[in-house]
Design a protein around this motif. Structure first.
Motif, PDB file in Angstrom:
ATOM      1  N   GLY A   1      -3.520   3.813  -1.038  1.00 40.99           N
ATOM      2  CA  GLY A   1      -3.808   3.145  -2.297  1.00 40.99           C
ATOM      3  C   GLY A   1      -5.285   2.789  -2.384  1.00 40.99           C
ATOM      4  N   ARG A   2      -5.595   1.631  -2.923  1.00 30.44           N
ATOM      5  CA  ARG A   2      -6.992   1.236  -3.114  1.00 30.44           C
ATOM      6  C   ARG A   2      -7.673   0.993  -1.780  1.00 30.44           C
ATOM      7  NH1 ARG A   2      -7.633  -3.338  -7.638  1.00 30.44           N
ATOM      8  NH2 ARG A   2      -9.502  -3.652  -6.336  1.00 30.44           N
ATOM      9  N   GLU A   3      -8.835   1.606  -1.613  1.00 30.12           N
ATOM     10  CA  GLU A   3      -9.550   1.518  -0.343  1.00 30.12           C
ATOM     11  C   GLU A   3     -10.047   0.103  -0.058  1.00 30.12           C
ATOM     12  OE1 GLU A   3      -9.945   3.901  -2.562  1.00 30.12           O
ATOM     13  OE2 GLU A   3      -9.631   5.811  -1.515  1.00 30.12           O
ATOM     14  N   ASP A   4     -10.440  -0.655  -1.101  1.00 30.63           N
ATOM     15  CA  ASP A   4     -10.925  -2.011  -0.854  1.00 30.63           C
ATOM     16  C   ASP A   4      -9.816  -2.901  -0.319  1.00 30.63           C
ATOM     17  OD1 ASP A   4      -9.650  -1.838  -3.335  1.00 30.63           O
ATOM     18  OD2 ASP A   4     -10.939  -3.335  -4.289  1.00 30.63           O
ATOM     19  N   HIS A   5      -8.586  -2.699  -0.823  1.00 28.22           N
ATOM     20  CA  HIS A   5      -7.452  -3.450  -0.283  1.00 28.22           C
ATOM     21  C   HIS A   5      -7.208  -3.083   1.178  1.00 28.22           C
ATOM     22  CE1 HIS A   5      -5.448  -4.293  -4.470  1.00 28.22           C
ATOM     23  NE2 HIS A   5      -6.555  -4.976  -4.266  1.00 28.22           N
TER      24      HIS A   5
ATOM     25  N   GLY B   1       0.840  -1.188   0.000  1.00 30.56           N
ATOM     26  CA  GLY B   1       0.000   0.000   0.000  1.00 30.56           C
ATOM     27  C   GLY B   1       0.877   1.240   0.000  1.00 30.56           C
ATOM     28  N   GLU B   2       0.481   2.242   0.786  1.00 26.86           N
ATOM     29  CA  GLU B   2       1.279   3.460   0.883  1.00 26.86           C
ATOM     30  C   GLU B   2       2.605   3.155   1.584  1.00 26.86           C
ATOM     31  OE1 GLU B   2       0.978   7.964   2.834  1.00 26.86           O
ATOM     32  OE2 GLU B   2      -0.735   6.602   2.871  1.00 26.86           O
TER      33      GLU B   2
ATOM     34  N   THR C   1      -2.271   0.156   4.327  1.00 26.21           N
ATOM     35  CA  THR C   1      -3.332   1.095   3.985  1.00 26.21           C
ATOM     36  C   THR C   1      -2.808   2.072   2.929  1.00 26.21           C
ATOM     37  OG1 THR C   1      -2.698   2.596   5.793  1.00 26.21           O
ATOM     38  CG2 THR C   1      -4.366   0.912   6.276  1.00 26.21           C
TER      39      THR C   1
END
Length: 213
Positions: free
Chosen positions: A107-111, A16-17, A105
């Protein structure tokens, strides 16, 4: 709360981030053992990091990184689990039970939501925390005590609606019947340097690094 002065035993770096600053960056820099989810290995090695292991399904790691670190690359083709769970399972196989997850966390919210929710499963097998740029997630089921500071924001998310929760040391008391929805336990506030929580089901806890102004 994570102690930036104490090197984590094992870090799992998700894709992610990237933890480029603050407490997450310090924890990553001091980690004794770093397991990269396959896509995170590119970002980590580009910054000079040398992973202890790279784990995932291999679909997001660069060819150059995969070749360079082929001796520590563990490809798990199972599509029923995500790369974070593959990395977690690898750590369990290695006997590593004290885990700090970074980069899960952003990046893509669903991930991000999926990664956070998985903490409840991981916590049944290991001592695990997920550190973000803003605070730390822990899973709790049963009784637990956490370090805090006065006016620190604390949010509680129950996995199963109606899970009963009791707390000591937080400003607001959860309703006897439990929370009816995810958002109902957000933005509580610590009153002292520790607080206690007890649940009759799985829940997720978030503590901010900064106290409320």
């Amino acid at each position: 709360m994570p102690d930036a002065a104490t090197a984590p035993e094992t870090v799992i770096l998700a894709d992610g981030e990237y933890p480029a600053e603050g407490i997450p960056a310090t924890l990553l820099a001091q980690a004794r053992y770093v397991v990269c989810c396959d896509g995170a290995a590119d970002a980590y090695t580009a910054r000079g990091g040398i992973p202890s292991a790279i784990v995932g399904d291999g679909d997001s790691i660069g060819r150059t990184t995969a070749q360079r670190f082929r001796d520590i690359l563990h490809i798990v083709p199972d599509q029923e689990t995500n790369d974070l769970t593959k990395a977690f399972s690898f750590c369990m196989e290695q006997g590593r039970r004290e885990l700090t997850i970074l980069g899960a966390t952003g990046g893509r919210e669903d991930h991000a939501i999926g990664n956070i929710a998985l903490l409840a499963d991981y916590a049944r097998q290991a001592d695990v925390q997920m550190v973000t740029p803003y605070g730390v997630f822990n899973a709790v089921e049963g009784a637990a005590t956490f370090d805090s500071m006065p006016r620190q924001q604390v949010s509680i998310f129950t996995i199963v609606p109606g899970t009963r929760i009791s707390v000591r040391g937080l400003r607001y008391t959860p309703p006897a019947e439990g929370f009816r929805s995810w958002w109902c336990g957000t933005l509580n506030e610590a009153e002292t340097n520790t607080f206690a929580i007890e649940t009759d089901g799985p829940a997720l806890l978030f503590r901010t690094f900064l106290r409320k102004a």
